[in-house]
Design a protein around this motif. Structure first.
Motif, PDB file in Angstrom:
ATOM      1  N   ILE A 172       0.852  -1.190   0.000  1.00 50.04           N
ATOM      2  CA  ILE A 172       0.000   0.000   0.000  1.00 50.04           C
ATOM      3  C   ILE A 172       0.890   1.244   0.000  1.00 50.04           C
ATOM      4  CG2 ILE A 172      -1.745   1.310   1.268  1.00 50.04           C
ATOM      5  CD1 ILE A 172      -2.513  -1.416   2.596  1.00 50.04           C
ATOM      6  N   TRP A 173       0.662   2.125  -0.962  1.00 52.09           N
ATOM      7  CA  TRP A 173       1.410   3.372  -1.059  1.00 52.09           C
ATOM      8  C   TRP A 173       0.465   4.550  -1.199  1.00 52.09           C
ATOM      9  CZ3 TRP A 173       6.678   4.443  -0.890  1.00 52.09           C
ATOM     10  CH2 TRP A 173       7.500   3.331  -0.744  1.00 52.09           C
ATOM     11  N   ALA A 174       0.866   5.674  -0.619  1.00 56.76           N
ATOM     12  CA  ALA A 174       0.135   6.933  -0.776  1.00 56.76           C
ATOM     13  C   ALA A 174       1.148   8.038  -0.994  1.00 56.76           C
ATOM     14  CB  ALA A 174      -0.712   7.235   0.455  1.00 56.76           C
ATOM     15  N   GLY A 175       0.793   9.017  -1.824  1.00 57.32           N
ATOM     16  CA  GLY A 175       1.724  10.099  -2.083  1.00 57.32           C
ATOM     17  C   GLY A 175       1.048  11.303  -2.695  1.00 57.32           C
ATOM     18  N   ALA A 176       1.783  12.405  -2.704  1.00 58.35           N
ATOM     19  CA  ALA A 176       1.346  13.648  -3.352  1.00 58.35           C
ATOM     20  C   ALA A 176       2.610  14.295  -3.906  1.00 58.35           C
ATOM     21  CB  ALA A 176       0.635  14.565  -2.369  1.00 58.35           C
ATOM     22  N   THR A 177       2.972  13.926  -5.128  1.00 57.00           N
ATOM     23  CA  THR A 177       4.260  14.319  -5.671  1.00 57.00           C
ATOM     24  C   THR A 177       4.165  15.534  -6.584  1.00 57.00           C
ATOM     25  OG1 THR A 177       6.131  13.635  -7.059  1.00 57.00           O
ATOM     26  CG2 THR A 177       4.017  12.566  -7.489  1.00 57.00           C
ATOM     27  N   PRO A 178       5.079  16.489  -6.417  1.00 61.86           N
ATOM     28  CA  PRO A 178       5.064  17.680  -7.272  1.00 61.86           C
ATOM     29  C   PRO A 178       5.912  17.543  -8.530  1.00 61.86           C
ATOM     30  CG  PRO A 178       6.669  17.991  -5.525  1.00 61.86           C
ATOM     31  CD  PRO A 178       6.036  16.627  -5.296  1.00 61.86           C
ATOM     32  N   GLU A 179       6.661  16.444  -8.682  1.00 63.19           N
ATOM     33  CA  GLU A 179       7.670  16.375  -9.740  1.00 63.19           C
ATOM     34  C   GLU A 179       7.199  15.573 -10.946  1.00 63.19           C
ATOM     35  OE1 GLU A 179      12.382  15.298 -10.507  1.00 63.19           O
ATOM     36  OE2 GLU A 179      11.596  15.359  -8.459  1.00 63.19           O
ATOM     37  N   LEU A 180       7.006  16.270 -12.052  1.00 63.92           N
ATOM     38  CA  LEU A 180       6.627  15.651 -13.320  1.00 63.92           C
ATOM     39  C   LEU A 180       7.860  15.095 -14.006  1.00 63.92           C
ATOM     40  CD1 LEU A 180       4.390  15.233 -15.528  1.00 63.92           C
ATOM     41  CD2 LEU A 180       5.151  17.436 -16.471  1.00 63.92           C
ATOM     42  N   LEU A 181       7.812  13.819 -14.392  1.00 63.00           N
ATOM     43  CA  LEU A 181       8.901  13.238 -15.181  1.00 63.00           C
ATOM     44  C   LEU A 181       8.636  13.399 -16.670  1.00 63.00           C
ATOM     45  CD1 LEU A 181      11.572  11.525 -15.022  1.00 63.00           C
ATOM     46  CD2 LEU A 181      10.118   9.563 -15.543  1.00 63.00           C
ATOM     47  N   LEU A 182       7.393  13.133 -17.081  1.00 60.03           N
ATOM     48  CA  LEU A 182       7.052  13.240 -18.512  1.00 60.03           C
ATOM     49  C   LEU A 182       5.538  13.242 -18.658  1.00 60.03           C
ATOM     50  CD1 LEU A 182       8.631  11.360 -21.482  1.00 60.03           C
ATOM     51  CD2 LEU A 182       6.166  11.222 -21.126  1.00 60.03           C
ATOM     52  N   GLU A 183       5.056  14.104 -19.546  1.00 61.83           N
ATOM     53  CA  GLU A 183       3.620  14.153 -19.825  1.00 61.83           C
ATOM     54  C   GLU A 183       3.408  14.410 -21.307  1.00 61.83           C
ATOM     55  OE1 GLU A 183      -0.080  15.744 -17.375  1.00 61.83           O
ATOM     56  OE2 GLU A 183       1.180  17.396 -18.096  1.00 61.83           O
ATOM     57  N   THR A 184       2.486  13.658 -21.891  1.00 64.25           N
ATOM     58  CA  THR A 184       2.070  13.913 -23.264  1.00 64.25           C
ATOM     59  C   THR A 184       0.625  14.397 -23.245  1.00 64.25           C
ATOM     60  OG1 THR A 184       1.257  11.661 -23.631  1.00 64.25           O
ATOM     61  CG2 THR A 184       3.576  12.084 -24.110  1.00 64.25           C
ATOM     62  N   GLY A 185       0.222  15.019 -24.345  1.00 65.01           N
ATOM     63  CA  GLY A 185      -1.144  15.538 -24.426  1.00 65.01           C
ATOM     64  C   GLY A 185      -1.771  15.241 -25.762  1.00 65.01           C
ATOM     65  N   THR A 186      -2.593  16.161 -26.225  1.00 61.13           N
ATOM     66  CA  THR A 186      -3.305  15.945 -27.484  1.00 61.13           C
ATOM     67  C   THR A 186      -2.366  16.023 -28.688  1.00 61.13           C
ATOM     68  OG1 THR A 186      -3.858  18.305 -27.500  1.00 61.13           O
ATOM     69  CG2 THR A 186      -5.493  16.789 -26.571  1.00 61.13           C
ATOM     70  N   ASP A 187      -1.261  16.764 -28.560  1.00 62.78           N
ATOM     71  CA  ASP A 187      -0.272  16.824 -29.635  1.00 62.78           C
ATOM     72  C   ASP A 187       0.628  15.594 -29.525  1.00 62.78           C
ATOM     73  OD1 ASP A 187       1.868  17.286 -31.325  1.00 62.78           O
ATOM     74  OD2 ASP A 187       1.917  19.444 -30.932  1.00 62.78           O
ATOM     75  N   PRO A 188       0.564  14.661 -30.472  1.00 60.19           N
ATOM     76  CA  PRO A 188       1.312  13.404 -30.335  1.00 60.19           C
ATOM     77  C   PRO A 188       2.822  13.577 -30.419  1.00 60.19           C
ATOM     78  CG  PRO A 188       0.322  13.567 -32.512  1.00 60.19           C
ATOM     79  CD  PRO A 188      -0.205  14.719 -31.726  1.00 60.19           C
ATOM     80  N   GLY A 189       3.312  14.732 -30.850  1.00 59.77           N
ATOM     81  CA  GLY A 189       4.753  14.914 -30.979  1.00 59.77           C
ATOM     82  C   GLY A 189       5.359  15.826 -29.942  1.00 59.77           C
ATOM     83  N   LEU A 190       4.651  16.078 -28.844  1.00 60.29           N
ATOM     84  CA  LEU A 190       5.134  17.021 -27.841  1.00 60.29           C
ATOM     85  C   LEU A 190       5.065  16.410 -26.447  1.00 60.29           C
ATOM     86  CD1 LEU A 190       6.044  20.020 -27.330  1.00 60.29           C
ATOM     87  CD2 LEU A 190       3.621  20.496 -26.851  1.00 60.29           C
ATOM     88  N   ILE A 191       6.123  16.587 -25.659  1.00 62.19           N
ATOM     89  CA  ILE A 191       6.120  16.163 -24.265  1.00 62.19           C
ATOM     90  C   ILE A 191       6.510  17.335 -23.376  1.00 62.19           C
ATOM     91  CG2 ILE A 191       6.677  13.773 -24.809  1.00 62.19           C
ATOM     92  CD1 ILE A 191       9.515  14.303 -23.863  1.00 62.19           C
ATOM     93  N   ARG A 192       6.056  17.267 -22.135  1.00 58.84           N
ATOM     94  CA  ARG A 192       6.432  18.234 -21.112  1.00 58.84           C
ATOM     95  C   ARG A 192       7.170  17.495 -20.003  1.00 58.84           C
ATOM     96  NH1 ARG A 192       3.590  20.881 -17.861  1.00 58.84           N
ATOM     97  NH2 ARG A 192       1.900  19.364 -17.647  1.00 58.84           N
ATOM     98  N   ARG A 243      -6.049  11.180 -22.226  1.00 59.41           N
ATOM     99  CA  ARG A 243      -5.349  12.448 -22.416  1.00 59.41           C
ATOM    100  C   ARG A 243      -3.871  12.251 -22.726  1.00 59.41           C
ATOM    101  NH1 ARG A 243      -7.536  15.074 -16.870  1.00 59.41           N
ATOM    102  NH2 ARG A 243      -7.253  12.889 -16.256  1.00 59.41           N
ATOM    103  N   GLY A 244      -3.349  11.048 -22.467  1.00 61.74           N
ATOM    104  CA  GLY A 244      -1.948  10.780 -22.733  1.00 61.74           C
ATOM    105  C   GLY A 244      -1.251  10.142 -21.548  1.00 61.74           C
ATOM    106  N   TRP A 245       0.080  10.286 -21.509  1.00 55.31           N
ATOM    107  CA  TRP A 245       0.901   9.781 -20.409  1.00 55.31           C
ATOM    108  C   TRP A 245       1.083  10.875 -19.365  1.00 55.31           C
ATOM    109  CZ3 TRP A 245       3.037   4.891 -19.881  1.00 55.31           C
ATOM    110  CH2 TRP A 245       2.951   4.051 -21.000  1.00 55.31           C
ATOM    111  N   HIS A 246       0.993  10.490 -18.087  1.00 59.14           N
ATOM    112  CA  HIS A 246       1.212  11.409 -16.974  1.00 59.14           C
ATOM    113  C   HIS A 246       2.124  10.673 -15.986  1.00 59.14           C
ATOM    114  CE1 HIS A 246      -2.367  13.423 -18.639  1.00 59.14           C
ATOM    115  NE2 HIS A 246      -2.879  12.198 -18.691  1.00 59.14           N
ATOM    116  N   VAL A 247       3.424  10.904 -16.109  1.00 56.90           N
ATOM    117  CA  VAL A 247       4.421  10.138 -15.358  1.00 56.90           C
ATOM    118  C   VAL A 247       5.100  11.071 -14.358  1.00 56.90           C
ATOM    119  CG1 VAL A 247       6.381   8.573 -15.533  1.00 56.90           C
ATOM    120  CG2 VAL A 247       4.808   8.826 -17.477  1.00 56.90           C
ATOM    121  N   TYR A 248       5.104  10.666 -13.095  1.00 58.81           N
ATOM    122  CA  TYR A 248       5.668  11.487 -12.025  1.00 58.81           C
ATOM    123  C   TYR A 248       6.750  10.726 -11.273  1.00 58.81           C
ATOM    124  CZ  TYR A 248       1.888  14.773 -12.803  1.00 58.81           C
ATOM    125  OH  TYR A 248       1.044  15.689 -13.377  1.00 58.81           O
ATOM    126  N   VAL A 249       7.653  11.482 -10.683  1.00 51.55           N
ATOM    127  CA  VAL A 249       8.636  10.912  -9.768  1.00 51.55           C
ATOM    128  C   VAL A 249       7.947  10.734  -8.421  1.00 51.55           C
ATOM    129  CG1 VAL A 249      10.896  11.201  -8.707  1.00 51.55           C
ATOM    130  CG2 VAL A 249      10.472  12.122 -10.995  1.00 51.55           C
TER     131      VAL A 249
END
Length: 391
Positions: free
Chosen positions: A177-197, A315-321
């Motif tokens: 069991i894990w719980a967290g609230a992380t502020p650090e984005l590793l990678l996110e994609t959206g509606t534009d298939p060629g752009l990541i944040r 909406r895409g990938w939402h990957v956090y540390v």
């Protein structure tokens, strides 16, 4: 980024979601209750393990999924949950199969916290090399706490106090069991298939500091992460745009943050994720040497702390540390039934780091989650060595 007002925990979830989460916790059914920073409502998903008892995420196909991984030095493993069942679906399944249960986990929190003397010994070992060779290593520790407050109440209080983060509560038999609230984005994609944040989030000081300028130690630590992320993205033939340096407040601390975007061919997004993880923000630099030293000097396993956590949805990938997080398990202590948590936090060591400053930084990073474990009627004890886990 300006701080966001907290959200009432009663607004984050529905009674049916809370009931579904409690049933999954009682029955060891893999589930996730989560909210992205842009969401003011949690989503609940659950899925039964496969025939081998594994809970693995789906990186392809049409199903949404939640995933969580271990830190690289701790036998990397990715566990996950698909959205095959929502809160109504799991309640109906239990009603039709009241004896249904999943596999119990073997992952348990430590009963004792990281000792300060052990932390200081690791600090000296790591900085001895840093002073000779330069670079960075992230040293972490954990705090063991027993509380009689309910897990879901604690988690939802934590979520409501951290609205600009990725918030989650999950169970898989592989991770516990894990719980967290992380502020650090590793990678996110959206509606534009060629752009990541993504972002470089490194460099920390007290939120209430009176200093206007950041010191050279934090600026150098931050730039190491900016350069690493940029080089990894460029190695995938992506065009990289490094944004302006900003500050992000998270609980009792403020971080330096540089937003980064990249564009190009993202047909192999998992390769990009794997190459970015872990960044020097949670491991160090050079990365292989830092991971080796973490494995040698730290007296605990990080487990899922500083691994990755997130979701893949429409909406895409939402990957956090996976930061500001804890592993939890049911336990009894002195006749009281409750939960044991290991709260994790770490800080980047540089050649001129000072041990007491680094210890205090980890304490501030733990403070918001630690506070959520307490209520007016709860029993709290640190280092609960006499506790017994409830299987």
């Amino acid at each position: 980024m300006t701080p966001t007002m907290s959200v009432s925990k009663d607004m984050l979830t529905t009674p049916l979601q809370q009931e579904a989460a409690e049933e999954c916790l009682r029955r060891n059914i893999p589930f996730a209750l989560y909210a992205l920073p842009s969401d003011d409502k949690c989503r609940f998903i659950a899925s039964l393990p496969d025939d081998d008892g594994k809970s693995q995420p789906s990186h392809t196909g049409s199903r949404d999924s939640f995933f969580i991984s271990r830190f690289m030095a701790d036998e990397p493993y990715m566990a996950g949950i698909s959205d095959s069942l929502d809160e109504e679906g799991i309640i109906n399944l239990i009603a039709s199969r009241p004896d249904i249960k999943g596999s119990p986990t073997q992952e348990r929190p430590y009963l004792t916290s990281t000792r300060r003397v052990s932390y200081m010994q690791a600090f000296e070992g790591m900085t001895h090399r840093l002073r000779k060779e330069g670079g960075k290593v992230v040293l972490s520790r954990h705090e063991s706490i027993f509380t009689t407050r309910g897990l879901l109440d604690s988690a939802l209080d934590y979520f409501s106090s951290s609205p600009s983060t990725f918030r989650y509560l999950c169970f898989t038999p592989e991770t516990g069991i894990w719980a967290g609230a992380t502020p650090e984005l590793l990678l996110e994609t959206g509606t534009d298939p060629g752009l990541i944040r993504t972002m470089a989030l490194a460099g920390t000081r007290p939120r209430d500091t009176q200093e206007s300028a950041w010191d050279s130690k934090n600026l150098l630590e931050h730039n190491i992460v900016v350069n690493f992320i940029s080089e990894i993205l460029q190695s995938h033939s992506l065009k990289v745009d490094v944004g302006q340096l900003t500050e992000v407040s998270a609980g009792a601390v403020t971080h330096l943050c540089t937003p980064i975007t990249a564009s190009g061919d993202l047909s192999d997004i998992m390769s990009v994720i794997n190459d970015l993880n872990p960044t020097p923000a949670v491991a160090g630099f050079p990365r292989d040497k830092a991971i080796s030293e973490i494995d040698y000097f730290e007296t605990h396993q990080r487990r899922c702390y500083s691994g990755i956590v997130g979701v893949r949805d429409s909406r895409g990938w939402h990957v956090y540390v996976n930061l500001r997080c804890a592993i939890a398990a049911r336990a009894t202590l002195n006749g009281n039934e409750g939960w044991i948590f290991n709260i994790y936090a770490g800080g980047g060591l540089m050649p001129d780091s000072r041990p007491d400053d680094e210890w205090d930084e980890t304490d501030r990073k733990m403070s918001v989650l630690r506070a959520s474990l307490q209520s007016a009627s709860s029993v709290i004890e640190t280092n609960p060595t006499e506790a017994t886990f409830i299987h």
